[in-house]
Write a protein that holds these residues in place. Structure first.
Motif, mmCIF file in Angstrom:
data_model
loop_
_atom_site.group_PDB
_atom_site.id
_atom_site.type_symbol
_atom_site.label_atom_id
_atom_site.label_comp_id
_atom_site.label_asym_id
_atom_site.label_seq_id
_atom_site.Cartn_x
_atom_site.Cartn_y
_atom_site.Cartn_z
ATOM 1 N N VAL A 168 50.899 76.189 48.400
ATOM 2 C CA VAL A 168 49.914 75.631 49.357
ATOM 3 C C VAL A 168 50.020 76.305 50.727
ATOM 4 N N LEU A 169 51.181 76.940 50.996
ATOM 5 C CA LEU A 169 51.331 77.620 52.302
ATOM 6 C C LEU A 169 50.418 78.831 52.396
ATOM 7 N N GLN A 170 49.941 79.313 51.249
ATOM 8 C CA GLN A 170 49.047 80.494 51.249
ATOM 9 C C GLN A 170 47.576 80.083 51.312
ATOM 10 N N GLU A 171 47.307 78.790 51.224
ATOM 11 C CA GLU A 171 45.917 78.306 51.143
ATOM 12 C C GLU A 171 45.219 78.446 52.503
ATOM 13 N N ARG A 172 44.187 79.271 52.537
ATOM 14 C CA ARG A 172 43.467 79.460 53.803
ATOM 15 C C ARG A 172 41.981 79.100 53.681
ATOM 16 N N THR A 173 41.560 78.607 52.510
ATOM 17 C CA THR A 173 40.148 78.248 52.349
ATOM 18 C C THR A 173 39.955 76.743 52.204
ATOM 19 N N ALA A 174 40.678 76.140 51.266
ATOM 20 C CA ALA A 174 40.536 74.686 51.086
ATOM 21 C C ALA A 174 41.059 73.968 52.323
ATOM 22 N N TRP A 175 40.492 72.791 52.584
ATOM 23 C CA TRP A 175 40.950 71.991 53.737
ATOM 24 C C TRP A 175 42.023 70.999 53.310
ATOM 25 N N VAL A 176 41.980 70.632 52.012
ATOM 26 C CA VAL A 176 42.936 69.664 51.468
ATOM 27 C C VAL A 176 43.420 70.227 50.132
ATOM 28 N N ALA A 177 44.694 70.080 49.856
ATOM 29 C CA ALA A 177 45.228 70.626 48.603
ATOM 30 C C ALA A 177 46.311 69.709 48.040
ATOM 31 N N PRO A 178 46.430 69.710 46.691
ATOM 32 C CA PRO A 178 47.554 69.005 46.084
ATOM 33 C C PRO A 178 48.785 69.891 46.127
ATOM 34 N N CYS A 179 49.952 69.290 46.100
ATOM 35 C CA CYS A 179 51.172 70.111 46.031
ATOM 36 C C CYS A 179 52.276 69.252 45.453
ATOM 37 N N VAL A 180 53.269 69.912 44.872
ATOM 38 C CA VAL A 180 54.395 69.190 44.256
ATOM 39 C C VAL A 180 55.670 69.688 44.928
ATOM 40 N N LEU A 203 46.666 68.156 54.193
ATOM 41 C CA LEU A 203 45.798 69.072 54.937
ATOM 42 C C LEU A 203 46.473 70.440 54.892
ATOM 43 N N THR A 204 45.629 71.473 54.828
ATOM 44 C CA THR A 204 46.161 72.842 54.813
ATOM 45 C C THR A 204 46.203 73.379 56.251
ATOM 46 N N TYR A 205 46.748 74.573 56.396
ATOM 47 C CA TYR A 205 46.843 75.148 57.746
ATOM 48 C C TYR A 205 45.477 75.245 58.451
ATOM 49 N N PRO A 206 44.424 75.727 57.767
ATOM 50 C CA PRO A 206 43.135 75.808 58.482
ATOM 51 C C PRO A 206 42.624 74.446 58.936
ATOM 52 N N ALA A 207 42.868 73.407 58.155
ATOM 53 C CA ALA A 207 42.375 72.081 58.546
ATOM 54 C C ALA A 207 43.186 71.546 59.726
ATOM 55 N N ILE A 208 44.469 71.772 59.721
ATOM 56 C CA ILE A 208 45.305 71.335 60.847
ATOM 57 C C ILE A 208 44.922 72.120 62.107
ATOM 58 N N HIS A 209 44.667 73.413 61.918
ATOM 59 C CA HIS A 209 44.295 74.263 63.063
ATOM 60 C C HIS A 209 43.030 73.753 63.749
ATOM 61 N N ALA A 210 42.123 73.173 62.958
ATOM 62 C CA ALA A 210 40.812 72.758 63.498
ATOM 63 C C ALA A 210 40.925 71.453 64.279
ATOM 64 N N SER A 211 41.810 71.466 65.278
ATOM 65 C CA SER A 211 42.071 70.252 66.075
ATOM 66 C C SER A 211 42.053 70.606 67.553
ATOM 67 N N ARG A 212 41.572 69.663 68.373
ATOM 68 C CA ARG A 212 41.669 69.876 69.827
ATOM 69 C C ARG A 212 43.129 69.879 70.262
ATOM 70 N N TYR A 213 43.874 68.982 69.636
ATOM 71 C CA TYR A 213 45.314 68.919 69.927
ATOM 72 C C TYR A 213 46.082 68.776 68.620
ATOM 73 N N VAL A 214 47.095 69.595 68.429
ATOM 74 C CA VAL A 214 48.089 69.362 67.377
ATOM 75 C C VAL A 214 49.329 68.842 68.093
ATOM 76 N N ILE A 215 49.803 67.687 67.655
ATOM 77 C CA ILE A 215 50.957 67.051 68.298
ATOM 78 C C ILE A 215 52.096 66.961 67.295
#
Ligand SMILES: O=C(O)[C@H](O)[C@@H](O)[C@H](O)[C@H](O)COP(=O)(O)O
Length: 248
Positions: A166-178, A189-201
């Motif tokens: 899932v660390l390689q996922e750059r298209t989906a916004w949400v992914a399953p992982c084990v 949430l994947t990296y692109p979805a987390i990135h799409a934030s005004r603030y990451v805290i």
């Protein structure tokens, strides 16, 4: 509270866990007032650390200060278990926060707990796209106002664990992982979805997290949290024991 701007996000350091939770609650109230007419979209973290914040939000003065009617709540990740399961992040948030504040039920977006994890991830992504009113994340148009993240001692965040596909996922916004070292299949949430934030805290407390904080802020590639970015600002809310040694 001391503030230092560094390459990997501002540091807000509070003396104790209690003052940390108050400092973050105060900061969140302030953010909700920046755009008084717009919905305020926040993705919440699971784990134990933010539970202190969620409880505080249900108490005075905060329960009277948050504009609950226009706040929308999402999850950064969840374990793919029934919502009433003891390990469900949504179940925890419902117990500690959602059941104790006047947020409209239609403003709360749990990750699905039915079907397969793959189906649930696609369903949640479709929900996010419907709210976003678009299929592609656009620069300058964040999906979330605030994305609240925790940090594991291994440098994981949300359910982005070391060495996982899932660390390689750059298209989906949400992914399953084990995750190999944590219970339950997860949705995250994947990296692109987390990135799409005004603030990451990043909300992190306790001396046991100091090393992970230091590694992530040094961009250690073995830590998934090191690759977290924000379209806006990335801010660390830490108590003193979790704070990295000052850079000399
Ligand atoms: O679902 C989860 O558990 C969280 O998303 C996870 O990423 C958490 O934030 C870290 O594991 C830190 O957890 P603690 O706050 O309990 O140390």
């Amino acid at each position: 509270m001391t503030e230092q701007n560094t390459a990997t996000g501002a540091l807000h350091i509070s003396a104790t866990r209690d003052s940390l939770m108050h400092d973050l609650a105060d900061w969140l109230v302030k953010q909700t007032l920046q755009r008084p007419e717009a919905p305020f979209r926040i993705a919440l973290s699971g784990g134990s650390t933010p539970q202190h914040l969620y409880r505080l939000m249900t108490e005075e003065p905060y329960v009277s200060r948050f504009p609950w009617q226009r706040m929308q709540f999402f999850l950064g990740d969840d374990r793919f278990v029934p919502h009433d399961h003891a390990d469900s992040n949504y179940g925890m948030m419902r117990r500690l926060l959602f059941s104790r504040v006047p947020v409209p039920a239609e403003n709360i977006f749990p990750m699905p707990d039915k079907g397969t994890a793959e189906q649930a991830a696609k369903e949640y992504e479709a929900t996010l796209k419907q709210i976003y009113r678009g299929d592609a994340l656009q620069a300058g148009k964040p999906l979330f106002d605030v994305n609240l993240l925790g940090l594991g001692t291994d440098g994981h965040t949300a359910s982005l664990f070391p060495d996982q596909p899932v660390l390689q996922e750059r298209t989906a916004w949400v992914a399953p992982c084990v995750p190999p070292v944590a219970p339950h299949t997860r949705l995250t949430l994947t990296y692109p979805a987390i990135h799409a934030s005004r603030y990451v805290i990043f909300l992190v407390e306790g001396a046991d997290k100091k090393e992970a904080v230091t590694r992530v802020r040094a961009q250690d590639p073995a830590c998934p949290a090191s690759a977290v970015t924000s379209a806006g600002d990335l801010i660390w809310f830490l108590d003193q024991p979790a704070a990295p040694a000052p850079q000399n």
